[in-house]
Each structure stands twice: as structure tokens, then as C-alpha cells.
Design an enzyme around this catalytic site. Structure first.
Site, mmCIF file in Angstrom:
data_model
loop_
_atom_site.group_PDB
_atom_site.id
_atom_site.type_symbol
_atom_site.label_atom_id
_atom_site.label_comp_id
_atom_site.label_asym_id
_atom_site.label_seq_id
_atom_site.Cartn_x
_atom_site.Cartn_y
_atom_site.Cartn_z
ATOM 1 N N ALA A 1 -9.039 -44.887 15.349
ATOM 2 C CA ALA A 1 -8.040 -45.497 16.365
ATOM 3 C C ALA A 1 -6.772 -45.452 15.768
ATOM 4 O O ALA A 1 -5.725 -45.247 16.656
ATOM 5 C CB ALA A 1 -8.313 -46.790 16.801
ATOM 6 N N THR A 2 -6.615 -45.848 14.213
ATOM 7 C CA THR A 2 -4.933 -45.810 13.825
ATOM 8 C C THR A 2 -4.508 -44.511 13.657
ATOM 9 O O THR A 2 -3.471 -44.247 14.333
ATOM 10 C CB THR A 2 -5.310 -46.070 12.255
ATOM 11 N N CYS B 1 -7.039 -56.232 9.564
ATOM 12 C CA CYS B 1 -5.958 -55.691 9.106
ATOM 13 C C CYS B 1 -4.667 -56.504 8.172
ATOM 14 O O CYS B 1 -3.980 -56.008 7.524
ATOM 15 C CB CYS B 1 -5.642 -54.834 9.878
ATOM 16 N N SER C 1 -12.308 -45.838 18.926
ATOM 17 C CA SER C 1 -12.743 -46.217 17.588
ATOM 18 C C SER C 1 -14.162 -46.168 17.408
ATOM 19 O O SER C 1 -14.885 -46.855 18.267
ATOM 20 C CB SER C 1 -12.298 -47.298 16.918
ATOM 21 N N THR D 1 -11.579 -29.673 9.205
ATOM 22 C CA THR D 1 -13.046 -29.615 9.395
ATOM 23 C C THR D 1 -13.581 -30.644 10.073
ATOM 24 O O THR D 1 -13.406 -31.852 9.580
ATOM 25 C CB THR D 1 -13.757 -29.217 8.278
#
Length: 404
Positions: free
Chosen positions: A75-76, A328, A203, A243
Site C-alpha cells: 500500500a505504501t 509505523c 495491501s 519482474t
């Protein structure tokens, strides 16, 4: 019962065993390990097919077209790609962005970076229940506003924004709407056919999939354009080179399929456990829930225990894996910026604990948690001179503390 009890599902979830089992089939020589971009042999074709299946599974979760799903590292990265991608592509149209003060750091810090590049960002203040009022959002909109980024569910307090209303408002003004759905994808129904949202960050590790994988939904009709942030082989229709990690993508796909099938039953069970936890601790004096009690996700409970220091409470709750604030920012000693934005004072923000319940939480664990919390609060307050003063009827806000 395994100790410590895991009550931090908003920080990360364990990988569902069914997901892990599926992922194992895409790593070794015996499995499907090829590069999905290798078009000249079966190893590549099989990997590409596995990625296509997973892309469809992620798309199905939010009722999107598979061509609207871009795989990212989480998600970041999705937030960075969405916000910077839109800002850089549409900068000739305008340089104004709207977000809220309670967003995740991945949105706030991305916006701060854009401010350094000459963009202007309005940070909206929520109500005391954590929700951004629609009138405030509309009042902030200008002719040069190109993007609104508002999270679906807040990671610290679990409140849910009315994304349908936000989407309608943004579409009526011709403004792109990005939604960080890290905490809601797989837990709340999202339907991009019904909701006018243009970009969605997803996420894997917040919905029982692996870490290091996520997705960005990019609407095709009306078409949303992005400037790539990662350059290379032109993977993911040029939006995100690199990739593709087949085993992680398969994991995200499987987690999405399971979430879609089990969301309703999961939510009923988890909400029951959350209510049981709250009913078990709400009798404790000076205990408050942060954020709206009704408009919140089933697994989230952020509680302030007044006259108890959050860090010392976490140490006392060593049998419980909980957090104060988000993972975080939990390394900082600052009080939660989310709770401060709700209008809580430093003391109340510091005395908050986030409990988040999930798929593998049991009733026995909640019973034990209630017991441990009650005992720990009693013990800590016994040692607290502030609690004693409060019980003696002294108004602590009026006390003039001596400075040594």
C-alpha cells in the site's frame, strides 16, 4: 492458548494457512517458478497464467475489471504511485491536492514531498469522532484541485469514511478521488461499479496475504492516467516496472478470494469479540473509546485509559501483543498525531491502546485479555499520584506544577 495473545491485526495479519500452501507451489523447481514475462516457453506461460488468475481474484474483490489492477510492493508504493502519478501527470491542470490530517504516513509524507515540488496541499481536520465532514471537504475544493486522497478506514481508530458521498462529490467537480484501502480491502465490501472512486491502494499483509505485495486499482472509465514512478521493463502496462513476484501475487489473489467468500461471516464473529472486549473493560473508570463507535470496522478498538501512561500499560500487558498508535510510528515517543487531530490532549493520546481483532482471535483469548487489562490498570493506578489526586477531587487541569 498461545501467549502473548496477538491483538494487533491492524499492524499486520498472519498469512492464512490456505494462502501459504498455495504460495509454496510457485517457488521451487517442482512448482511454477518461471518469470511471467518470459513468453518463449512453458515456465513463463504457466507463471503468466497464475498471475492472470490472481489479478482476476483481486479485481473480483472490489468488482473491478482485471485490466484495472496494477501489482505493487504494497500500500505504501500504491499510495506513492497514485498520488505522485496523478500530480505529475495532471500538473498542467492544477497543483492543488486535498487530504486529511489523519491519513497514514504513506499519504502524508508523499504529499509533503509534492509540497517541496511546488504543489499545494490542504490537510483537512476531522470531527472529534475521526470523520471528515463533507461540507469541510467541499469548502476546500478549488478550480485547480486535481486530487482528493482520503482513506477508507483509519488504521489507528478504525473509523469508516463515507466513500460513496466523497466519490459523488469529487466526480461532480471533476476531481480525481484516491482511497487508501489498506485497512478495508478484504474486510469491508468495496464495489467500484457503485462507488465513484478512481484509485484504490490495497495491501496484501493486512488481509491474511504475504507482506511485500499490494495492488493499485486504476479506473479505466473515466480513464485515469498516471506517470510511472518506477522505470524499467514496462511491466504492468508501463505503470510499474519490475519482474512480477509470482508466488506473492498468487498469495494476494488467494487471500482476496478467501476474503470475498468469508467476509460476512468473519465480520459478524469479529464484531462479537470486539464488543465482548469493550463490554469487559468499559466499567473501568475513566476509560474512553476513540473514534466513532458506530461507523467503525468490526475488529478495531482504540481505548484511552486516563491517568495511565500508554507505554507503561503496554509493558504491563506483556501477555497481549497490542500497540499504541500505528506500527509505523510506534517507535516515536510523540503522542499519536491521529488522536491529537481528534482533539485529545497529550495525556489522553499517550494513554491510548489500539486493540485490533482478526480471523484467528478466539473467545478464550478475549476473556484472558479482559482479565489482564483490568488487573494491569488497577495496579498502575495504585502507583499513580495523579490518580490519587483525581480521586481526591483535585482538578488536575488547574494545578500549577513547579518547575525545577
Amino acid at each position: 492458548m498461545k501467549l502473548p495473545i496477538y491483538l494487533d491485526y491492524a499492524a499486520t495479519t498472519p498469512v492464512d494457512p490456505r494462502v501459504a500452501e498455495k504460495m509454496f507451489q510457485y517457488m521451487t523447481m517442482d512448482g511454477i517458478f518461471g518469470n511471467p514475462a518470459s513468453r518463449s516457453h512453458r515456465y513463463g506461460w504457466q507463471a503468466e497464467e497464475a498471475v492472470d488468475v490472481a489479478r482476476n481474484q483481486v479485481a473480483d474483490l472490489i468488482n473491478a475489471d482485471h485490466r484495472e489492477i496494477v501489482f505493487t510492493s504494497g500500500a505504501t508504493e500504491s499510495n506513492n504511485l497514485a498520488i505522485k502519478g496523478v500530480a505529475h501527470f495532471y500538473k498542467k491542470k492544477g497543483k492543488h491536492i486535498i487530504t486529511s490530517k489523519t491519513e497514514h504516513k504513506a499519504v502524508l509524507d508523499t504529499c509533503r514531498q509534492l509540497e517541496r515540488e511546488g504543489f499545494e496541499v490542504t490537510y483537512l481536520e476531522p470531527e472529534s469522532n475521526g470523520i471528515i465532514p463533507m461540507a469541510r471537504l467541499e469548502a476546500a475544493m478549488r478550480d485547480d484541485t486535481i486530487l482528493v486522497s482520503i482513506m477508507h478506514v483509519n488504521n489507528e481508530i478504525g473509523v469508516i469514511h463515507d466513500i460513496d458521498a466523497i466519490g459523488e462529490l469529487c466526480r461532480s467537480k471533476g476531481i480525481i478521488f484516491h482511497m487508501d484501502a489498506a485497512q478495508s480491502a478484504g474486510k469491508l465490501p468495496i464495489d467500484v461499479q457503485a462507488t465513484k472512486v478512481d484509485l484504490i491502494s490495497i495491501s496484501g499483509h493486512k488481509m491474511y496475504g504475504p507482506k511485500g505485495i499490494g495492488a493499485l486499482y486504476v479506473r479505466r472509465k473515466p480513464r485515469i492516467r498516471l506517470e510511472a514512478q518506477m522505470h524499467g521493463g514496462g511491466h504492468e502496462r508501463g505503470m510499474r516496472s519490475g519482474t512480477l513476484p509470482t508466488h506473492q501475487i498468487v498469495g494476494l489473489g488467494e487471500a482476496s478470494a478467501i476474503a470475498k467468500a468469508e467476509m460476512a461471516t468473519d465480520n459478524v464473529r469479529i464484531a462479537k469479540l470486539r464488543d465482548k472486549l469493550w463490554n469487559g473493560i468499559k466499567h473501568i473508570e475513566e476509560t474512553y473509546v476513540n473514534g466513532d463507535m458506530n461507523q467503525r470496522t468490526s475488529g478495531s478498538l482504540n481505548v484511552s485509559f486516563n491517568y495511565v501512561e500508554g507505554e507503561s500499560l503496554m509493558m504491563a500487558l506483556k501477555d497481549l501483543a497490542v500497540s499504541s498508535g500505528s506500527a509505523c510510528t510506534s517507535a516515536s515517543l510523540e503522542p499519536s498525531y491521529v488522536l491529537r487531530a481528534l482533539g485529545l490532549n497529550d495525556e489522553m493520546a499517550h494513554s491510548s491502546i489500539r486493540f485490533s481483532i482478526g480471523r484467528f482471535t478466539t473467545e478464550e483469548e478475549i476473556d484472558h485479555a479482559i482479565e489482564v487489562i483490568t488487573q494491569s490498570i488497577d495496579k498502575l493506578r495504585e502507583m499513580s499520584p495523579l490518580w490519587e489526586m483525581f480521586k481526591d477531587g483535585i482538578d488536575l487541569n488547574q494545578v500549577q506544577w513547579a518547575h525545577h
